[in-house]
Design a protein around this motif. Structure first.
Motif, PDB file in Angstrom:
ATOM      1  N   MET A   1     -29.287 -11.395 -45.938  1.00 11.90           N
ATOM      2  CA  MET A   1     -27.920 -11.859 -45.946  1.00 11.90           C
ATOM      3  C   MET A   1     -27.066 -10.836 -46.704  1.00 11.90           C
ATOM      4  SD  MET A   1     -26.437 -15.618 -47.013  1.00 11.90           S
ATOM      5  CE  MET A   1     -27.257 -16.483 -45.714  1.00 11.90           C
ATOM      6  N   GLU A   2     -25.862 -10.653 -46.267  1.00  7.80           N
ATOM      7  CA  GLU A   2     -24.938  -9.700 -46.885  1.00  7.80           C
ATOM      8  C   GLU A   2     -24.581 -10.149 -48.306  1.00  7.80           C
ATOM      9  OE1 GLU A   2     -23.784  -6.894 -45.405  1.00  7.80           O
ATOM     10  OE2 GLU A   2     -24.852  -7.301 -43.544  1.00  7.80           O
ATOM     11  N   THR A   3     -24.427  -9.180 -49.193  1.00  7.09           N
ATOM     12  CA  THR A   3     -24.146  -9.515 -50.594  1.00  7.09           C
ATOM     13  C   THR A   3     -22.793 -10.205 -50.758  1.00  7.09           C
ATOM     14  OG1 THR A   3     -23.266  -7.300 -50.952  1.00  7.09           O
ATOM     15  CG2 THR A   3     -25.572  -7.662 -51.524  1.00  7.09           C
ATOM     16  N   ALA A   4     -21.813  -9.809 -49.961  1.00  6.81           N
ATOM     17  CA  ALA A   4     -20.490 -10.448 -50.064  1.00  6.81           C
ATOM     18  C   ALA A   4     -20.557 -11.921 -49.677  1.00  6.81           C
ATOM     19  CB  ALA A   4     -19.490  -9.714 -49.176  1.00  6.81           C
ATOM     20  N   ILE A   5     -21.427 -12.252 -48.750  1.00 12.96           N
ATOM     21  CA  ILE A   5     -21.583 -13.652 -48.333  1.00 12.96           C
ATOM     22  C   ILE A   5     -22.390 -14.425 -49.372  1.00 12.96           C
ATOM     23  CG2 ILE A   5     -22.564 -15.165 -46.562  1.00 12.96           C
ATOM     24  CD1 ILE A   5     -21.804 -13.029 -44.511  1.00 12.96           C
ATOM     25  N   ILE A   6     -23.389 -13.785 -49.960  1.00 13.12           N
ATOM     26  CA  ILE A   6     -24.190 -14.445 -50.996  1.00 13.12           C
ATOM     27  C   ILE A   6     -23.315 -14.790 -52.201  1.00 13.12           C
ATOM     28  CG2 ILE A   6     -26.076 -14.095 -52.648  1.00 13.12           C
ATOM     29  CD1 ILE A   6     -27.478 -12.446 -50.495  1.00 13.12           C
ATOM     30  N   GLU A   7     -22.357 -13.941 -52.518  1.00 11.79           N
ATOM     31  CA  GLU A   7     -21.495 -14.156 -53.683  1.00 11.79           C
ATOM     32  C   GLU A   7     -20.489 -15.297 -53.497  1.00 11.79           C
ATOM     33  OE1 GLU A   7     -19.788 -10.340 -54.380  1.00 11.79           O
ATOM     34  OE2 GLU A   7     -21.668  -9.507 -55.145  1.00 11.79           O
ATOM     35  N   LEU A   8     -20.501 -15.968 -52.355  1.00  9.50           N
ATOM     36  CA  LEU A   8     -19.592 -17.091 -52.108  1.00  9.50           C
ATOM     37  C   LEU A   8     -20.196 -18.415 -52.567  1.00  9.50           C
ATOM     38  CD1 LEU A   8     -18.458 -16.210 -48.466  1.00  9.50           C
ATOM     39  CD2 LEU A   8     -17.140 -15.921 -50.553  1.00  9.50           C
ATOM     40  N   ASP A   9     -21.019 -18.400 -53.584  1.00  5.50           N
ATOM     41  CA  ASP A   9     -21.780 -19.579 -54.003  1.00  5.50           C
ATOM     42  C   ASP A   9     -20.950 -20.844 -54.180  1.00  5.50           C
ATOM     43  OD1 ASP A   9     -24.246 -18.421 -53.940  1.00  5.50           O
ATOM     44  OD2 ASP A   9     -24.171 -17.744 -56.015  1.00  5.50           O
ATOM     45  N   HIS A  10     -19.917 -20.796 -54.978  1.00  8.11           N
ATOM     46  CA  HIS A  10     -19.170 -22.017 -55.279  1.00  8.11           C
ATOM     47  C   HIS A  10     -18.143 -22.369 -54.207  1.00  8.11           C
ATOM     48  CE1 HIS A  10     -16.611 -18.775 -56.769  1.00  8.11           C
ATOM     49  NE2 HIS A  10     -15.590 -19.613 -56.689  1.00  8.11           N
ATOM     50  N   ARG A  11     -17.833 -21.449 -53.312  1.00 10.89           N
ATOM     51  CA  ARG A  11     -16.808 -21.709 -52.292  1.00 10.89           C
ATOM     52  C   ARG A  11     -17.376 -22.281 -50.985  1.00 10.89           C
ATOM     53  NH1 ARG A  11     -15.314 -16.218 -53.670  1.00 10.89           N
ATOM     54  NH2 ARG A  11     -13.946 -16.327 -55.455  1.00 10.89           N
ATOM     55  N   GLN A  18     -24.699 -19.326 -43.749  1.00 19.47           N
ATOM     56  CA  GLN A  18     -25.527 -18.920 -42.600  1.00 19.47           C
ATOM     57  C   GLN A  18     -24.653 -18.651 -41.370  1.00 19.47           C
ATOM     58  OE1 GLN A  18     -28.737 -18.169 -42.206  1.00 19.47           O
ATOM     59  NE2 GLN A  18     -29.144 -18.476 -44.378  1.00 19.47           N
ATOM     60  N   MET A  19     -23.664 -19.507 -41.152  1.00 23.43           N
ATOM     61  CA  MET A  19     -22.757 -19.300 -40.014  1.00 23.43           C
ATOM     62  C   MET A  19     -21.963 -18.008 -40.182  1.00 23.43           C
ATOM     63  SD  MET A  19     -21.319 -23.108 -39.188  1.00 23.43           S
ATOM     64  CE  MET A  19     -20.481 -22.665 -37.705  1.00 23.43           C
ATOM     65  N   LEU A  20     -21.489 -17.756 -41.395  1.00 23.17           N
ATOM     66  CA  LEU A  20     -20.749 -16.518 -41.654  1.00 23.17           C
ATOM     67  C   LEU A  20     -21.642 -15.298 -41.449  1.00 23.17           C
ATOM     68  CD1 LEU A  20     -18.720 -17.589 -44.819  1.00 23.17           C
ATOM     69  CD2 LEU A  20     -17.853 -17.302 -42.490  1.00 23.17           C
ATOM     70  N   GLN A  21     -22.908 -15.399 -41.872  1.00 26.55           N
ATOM     71  CA  GLN A  21     -23.844 -14.290 -41.672  1.00 26.55           C
ATOM     72  C   GLN A  21     -24.089 -14.057 -40.184  1.00 26.55           C
ATOM     73  OE1 GLN A  21     -25.168 -12.121 -43.923  1.00 26.55           O
ATOM     74  NE2 GLN A  21     -25.917 -11.069 -42.118  1.00 26.55           N
ATOM     75  N   LYS A  22     -24.226 -15.132 -39.414  1.00 23.75           N
ATOM     76  CA  LYS A  22     -24.431 -15.005 -37.973  1.00 23.75           C
ATOM     77  C   LYS A  22     -23.249 -14.314 -37.301  1.00 23.75           C
ATOM     78  CE  LYS A  22     -28.329 -16.745 -36.560  1.00 23.75           C
ATOM     79  NZ  LYS A  22     -29.316 -15.890 -35.940  1.00 23.75           N
ATOM     80  N   TYR A 136     -11.787 -16.308 -46.028  1.00 26.89           N
ATOM     81  CA  TYR A 136     -11.187 -15.673 -44.856  1.00 26.89           C
ATOM     82  C   TYR A 136     -10.775 -14.234 -45.157  1.00 26.89           C
ATOM     83  CZ  TYR A 136     -10.777 -20.256 -42.542  1.00 26.89           C
ATOM     84  OH  TYR A 136     -11.036 -21.450 -41.951  1.00 26.89           O
ATOM     85  N   GLU A 137     -10.172 -14.028 -46.331  1.00 22.96           N
ATOM     86  CA  GLU A 137      -9.746 -12.678 -46.709  1.00 22.96           C
ATOM     87  C   GLU A 137     -10.943 -11.747 -46.891  1.00 22.96           C
ATOM     88  OE1 GLU A 137      -7.233 -12.764 -50.161  1.00 22.96           O
ATOM     89  OE2 GLU A 137      -5.813 -14.131 -49.208  1.00 22.96           O
ATOM     90  N   MET A 138     -12.002 -12.272 -47.520  1.00 20.85           N
ATOM     91  CA  MET A 138     -13.204 -11.468 -47.715  1.00 20.85           C
ATOM     92  C   MET A 138     -13.805 -11.077 -46.369  1.00 20.85           C
ATOM     93  SD  MET A 138     -16.811 -11.513 -47.612  1.00 20.85           S
ATOM     94  CE  MET A 138     -17.140 -13.229 -47.405  1.00 20.85           C
ATOM     95  N   MET A 139     -13.863 -12.005 -45.428  1.00 14.65           N
ATOM     96  CA  MET A 139     -14.423 -11.714 -44.110  1.00 14.65           C
ATOM     97  C   MET A 139     -13.563 -10.682 -43.368  1.00 14.65           C
ATOM     98  SD  MET A 139     -17.271 -13.327 -43.714  1.00 14.65           S
ATOM     99  CE  MET A 139     -17.581 -13.386 -41.963  1.00 14.65           C
ATOM    100  N   LYS A 140     -12.251 -10.774 -43.523  1.00 15.55           N
ATOM    101  CA  LYS A 140     -11.356  -9.825 -42.860  1.00 15.55           C
ATOM    102  C   LYS A 140     -11.472  -8.430 -43.482  1.00 15.55           C
ATOM    103  CE  LYS A 140      -8.004  -8.626 -40.097  1.00 15.55           C
ATOM    104  NZ  LYS A 140      -8.365  -8.234 -38.770  1.00 15.55           N
ATOM    105  N   LYS A 141     -11.469  -8.364 -44.800  1.00 16.49           N
ATOM    106  CA  LYS A 141     -11.532  -7.067 -45.473  1.00 16.49           C
ATOM    107  C   LYS A 141     -12.894  -6.408 -45.337  1.00 16.49           C
ATOM    108  CE  LYS A 141      -8.173  -7.861 -49.155  1.00 16.49           C
ATOM    109  NZ  LYS A 141      -8.043  -8.077 -50.612  1.00 16.49           N
ATOM    110  N   THR A 142     -13.942  -7.154 -45.579  1.00 17.26           N
ATOM    111  CA  THR A 142     -15.281  -6.582 -45.640  1.00 17.26           C
ATOM    112  C   THR A 142     -15.882  -6.336 -44.258  1.00 17.26           C
ATOM    113  OG1 THR A 142     -15.603  -7.833 -47.686  1.00 17.26           O
ATOM    114  CG2 THR A 142     -17.544  -6.843 -46.702  1.00 17.26           C
ATOM    115  N   PHE A 143     -15.732  -7.304 -43.350  1.00 17.22           N
ATOM    116  CA  PHE A 143     -16.429  -7.229 -42.069  1.00 17.22           C
ATOM    117  C   PHE A 143     -15.508  -7.139 -40.859  1.00 17.22           C
ATOM    118  CE2 PHE A 143     -19.064  -9.863 -44.960  1.00 17.22           C
ATOM    119  CZ  PHE A 143     -20.099  -8.964 -45.141  1.00 17.22           C
TER     120      PHE A 143
END
Length: 152
Positions: A1-11, A18-22, A136-143
């Motif tokens: 799993m991508e580190t940026a997605i793993i760091e979304l623990d509390h959100r 898993q859906m975001l990783q897919k 949403y911002e993290m997904m747009k910026k990172t991926f």
């Protein structure tokens, strides 16, 4: 799993991550196929140009006085068959990659739209709902995955 997605623990919860990783995996697959399609397309263009240049220099220019002489020279040139088969195979491979690219694009957009449609279910708590824009911002910026709107 991508580190940026793993760091979304509390959100987010585990299912949302898993859906975001897919969707990130589908995006990477689409980008890879898009790049390969572009490379093969340029290879077809360059190979075709070089082949027609070869035909012009070895067949058309010296034997332009007669169609029969041009045809005879064309048939007797040993490289012709190999070049034709290579260019046709490359063109076919380009079409296969185009179909795979389109299929990957449809899968990516379907999963992206599913996340957008289910956003109320994925971020049920009030605090999560208010902080979803950070995801949403993290997904747009990172991926480079737009989860704000369904339209591309």
């Amino acid at each position: 799993m991508e580190t940026a997605i793993i760091e979304l623990d509390h959100r987010t919860d585990q299912a949302t991550r898993q859906m975001l990783q897919k969707v990130v995996d589908k995006k990477k697959k689409f980008d890879k196929l898009k790049l390969w399609h572009l490379y093969v397309m340029w290879a077809v263009v360059i190979a075709s140009f070089l082949y027609f240049l070869l035909l012009y220099k070895n067949v058309m220019e010296p034997y332009s006085y007669s169609f029969e002489a041009m045809f005879s020279a064309f048939v007797h040139l040993p490289l012709n068959m190999y070049m034709l088969v290579f260019i046709v195979a490359l063109y076919g491979f380009m079409n296969v990659l185009k179909e795979k690219r389109e299929k990957a694009d449809k899968e990516f957009n379907a999963l992206r739209c599913e996340i957008i449609d289910k956003s109320k279910d994925l971020w049920k708590k009030e605090e999560e709902w208010k902080n979803r824009h950070l995801v949403y911002e993290m997904m747009k910026k990172t991926f480079d995955v737009n989860l704000y709107h369904e339209n591309k």
